[in-house]
Design an enzyme around this catalytic site. Structure first.
Site, PDB file in Angstrom:
ATOM      1  N   HIS A 125       0.835  -1.109   0.572  1.00 31.49           N
ATOM      2  CA  HIS A 125      -0.143  -0.341   0.311  1.00 31.49           C
ATOM      3  C   HIS A 125       0.836   1.098   0.025  1.00 31.49           C
ATOM      4  O   HIS A 125       0.050   2.155  -0.339  1.00 31.49           O
ATOM      5  CB  HIS A 125      -0.938  -0.062   1.179  1.00 31.49           C
ATOM      6  CG  HIS A 125      -1.578  -0.678   1.545  1.00 31.49           C
ATOM      7  ND1 HIS A 125      -2.807  -1.274  -0.223  1.00 31.49           N
ATOM      8  CD2 HIS A 125      -1.727  -2.093   2.136  1.00 31.49           C
ATOM      9  CE1 HIS A 125      -3.828  -2.195   0.370  1.00 31.49           C
ATOM     10  NE2 HIS A 125      -3.092  -2.495   1.362  1.00 31.49           N
ATOM     11  N   ASP A 162      -2.169 -10.524  -2.240  1.00 34.88           N
ATOM     12  CA  ASP A 162      -3.275  -9.854  -0.723  1.00 34.88           C
ATOM     13  C   ASP A 162      -4.460 -10.094  -1.544  1.00 34.88           C
ATOM     14  O   ASP A 162      -4.789  -9.628  -2.195  1.00 34.88           O
ATOM     15  CB  ASP A 162      -2.557  -9.052  -0.821  1.00 34.88           C
ATOM     16  CG  ASP A 162      -2.344  -8.272   0.640  1.00 34.88           C
ATOM     17  OD1 ASP A 162      -1.916  -8.721   1.620  1.00 34.88           O
ATOM     18  OD2 ASP A 162      -4.019  -7.681   0.926  1.00 34.88           O
ATOM     19  N   HIS A 164      -5.791  -7.589  -0.472  1.00 32.81           N
ATOM     20  CA  HIS A 164      -5.903  -5.952  -0.463  1.00 32.81           C
ATOM     21  C   HIS A 164      -5.508  -5.719  -2.230  1.00 32.81           C
ATOM     22  O   HIS A 164      -4.376  -6.068  -2.030  1.00 32.81           O
ATOM     23  CB  HIS A 164      -5.757  -5.273   0.921  1.00 32.81           C
ATOM     24  CG  HIS A 164      -6.525  -5.725   1.990  1.00 32.81           C
ATOM     25  ND1 HIS A 164      -6.277  -6.427   2.820  1.00 32.81           N
ATOM     26  CD2 HIS A 164      -7.255  -5.053   2.416  1.00 32.81           C
ATOM     27  CE1 HIS A 164      -6.554  -6.413   4.058  1.00 32.81           C
ATOM     28  NE2 HIS A 164      -7.601  -5.991   3.981  1.00 32.81           N
ATOM     29  N   ASP A 245      -4.396 -12.616   3.774  1.00 25.85           N
ATOM     30  CA  ASP A 245      -5.412 -12.149   4.298  1.00 25.85           C
ATOM     31  C   ASP A 245      -6.869 -12.820   3.446  1.00 25.85           C
ATOM     32  O   ASP A 245      -7.811 -12.486   3.775  1.00 25.85           O
ATOM     33  CB  ASP A 245      -5.344 -10.523   4.809  1.00 25.85           C
ATOM     34  CG  ASP A 245      -4.703  -9.772   3.971  1.00 25.85           C
ATOM     35  OD1 ASP A 245      -4.278 -10.863   2.393  1.00 25.85           O
ATOM     36  OD2 ASP A 245      -4.537  -8.728   3.956  1.00 25.85           O
TER      37      ASP A 245
HETATM   38 ZN   LIG Z   1      -4.167  -7.429   2.825  1.00 21.77          ZN
END
Ligand SMILES: [Zn+2]
Length: 310
Positions: A125, A162, A164, A245
């Protein structure tokens, strides 16, 4: 040829504050799982510190210097609503980025078939000029830039499973045709980017998944979208943002993968690396917040790397 393993005790000393999901116990769980006898053949290394020049290939130098200057002497320094630094965070962030640099050096130099970096803070991120979403430096992006700058790689692929979307990685490279970024992720979900329509300069491939998608939907996204796109790009080295995740037990998201799905995708990506990259693959830990699911999934991932045929 071996699978290399990079970590550093400093990565345990990044303290995100009470009750934070991105906690040292995550890395402890991964290290415990990879201490089992089936992982005895891992070629274990301590991660060096990345240099400012290596980090500044993907981050603004002023951001890097300012971040390191803001590491607190005690307590915490907040960077955004969910990203904080403790006294150990600067060293942890330098070692996390340095793990990618050293793993790229080893794998590009033929010293290992592939590598896994068990590090924190995570990275995908982190934007060019901004910490975000538990991430300080974009470790995988620093690794990709190092493969280009230090090893002359002309085509580097990053695959991010991931749960996200890796907004930072996409934004850092979306105008750079030497790097291909492919991501599966839950959408809608934090950080909000990652739509199918985001193509960069033809070097971005997003395959978002609806909440409650299971392993079959995940595998279909790889078979139908991500793997064909990677084959067309023909990378010389493959990097993985390995967040776990998307596991059904994870508290931060709602996909329904099992540990064996992470093993499956790792096998497919290792096959692709064998075909296009002489097996050269470097993976790094991103998210994964249920300790048991994280340990089991990371073990499935690393076992598949160790079984890969270059
Ligand atoms: Zn994540």
């Amino acid at each position: 040829m071996t699978t290399a393993f990079f970590t550093h005790p400093a990565c345990l000393e990044h303290d995100t504050g009470p009750g934070h999901p991105e906690r040292r116990q995550r890395l402890e769980a991964v290290l415990l799982a990879l201490g089992e006898p089936e992982f005895a053949a891992l070629d274990r290394h301590e991660a060096p510190r990345a240099t400012l020049d290596q980090i500044a290939r993907v981050h603004e130098r002023a951001y890097v210097e300012d971040l390191l200057a803001r590491v607190p002497q005690r307590g915490w320094a907040a960077l955004d609503g969910d990203t904080a630094m403790s006294p150990g965070s600067g060293e942890a962030a330098l070692r996390a980025a340095g793990a990618l640099v050293a793993a790229i050096d080893l794998v590009m130099g033929g010293g290992a078939a592939n590598a896994f970096c068990a590090v924190r803070p995570p990275g995908h991120h982190a934007e060019r000029d901004m910490a975000m979403g538990f991430c300080l430096f974009n470790n995988v992006a620093i690794g990709a830039a190092h493969a280009i700058a230090a090893h002359g790689a002309r085509r580097v692929a990053i695959v991010d499973f991931d749960v996200h979307h890796g907004n930072g990685t996409q934004h850092i490279f979306e105008h750079d045709p030497r790097v291909f970024y492919a991501s599966t992720h839950q959408m809608p979900l934090y950080p909000g980017t990652g739509a199918r329509s985001e193509h960069g300069v033809g070097n971005i491939c997003n395959a978002p998944l609806a909440a409650f998608s299971d392993g079959d939907a995940f595998r279909d996204a790889y078979e139908e979208i991500v793997l064909p796109a990677l084959q067309r790009f023909e990378p010389e080295v493959l990097l993985i943002s390995a967040g776990f995740d998307a596991h059904r037990a994870d508290p931060l998201a709602s996909l329904e993968l099992e540990a064996e799905d992470f093993g499956w995708v790792t096998e497919r990506l290792a096959e692709l690396a064998a075909t296009h990259c002489r097996g050269r693959l470097v993976s790094t830990l991103e998210g994964g917040y249920d300790l048991g699911a994280l340990a089991e999934s990371a073990a499935a991932h690393v076992a598949a790397l160790m079984a890969a045929k270059a």
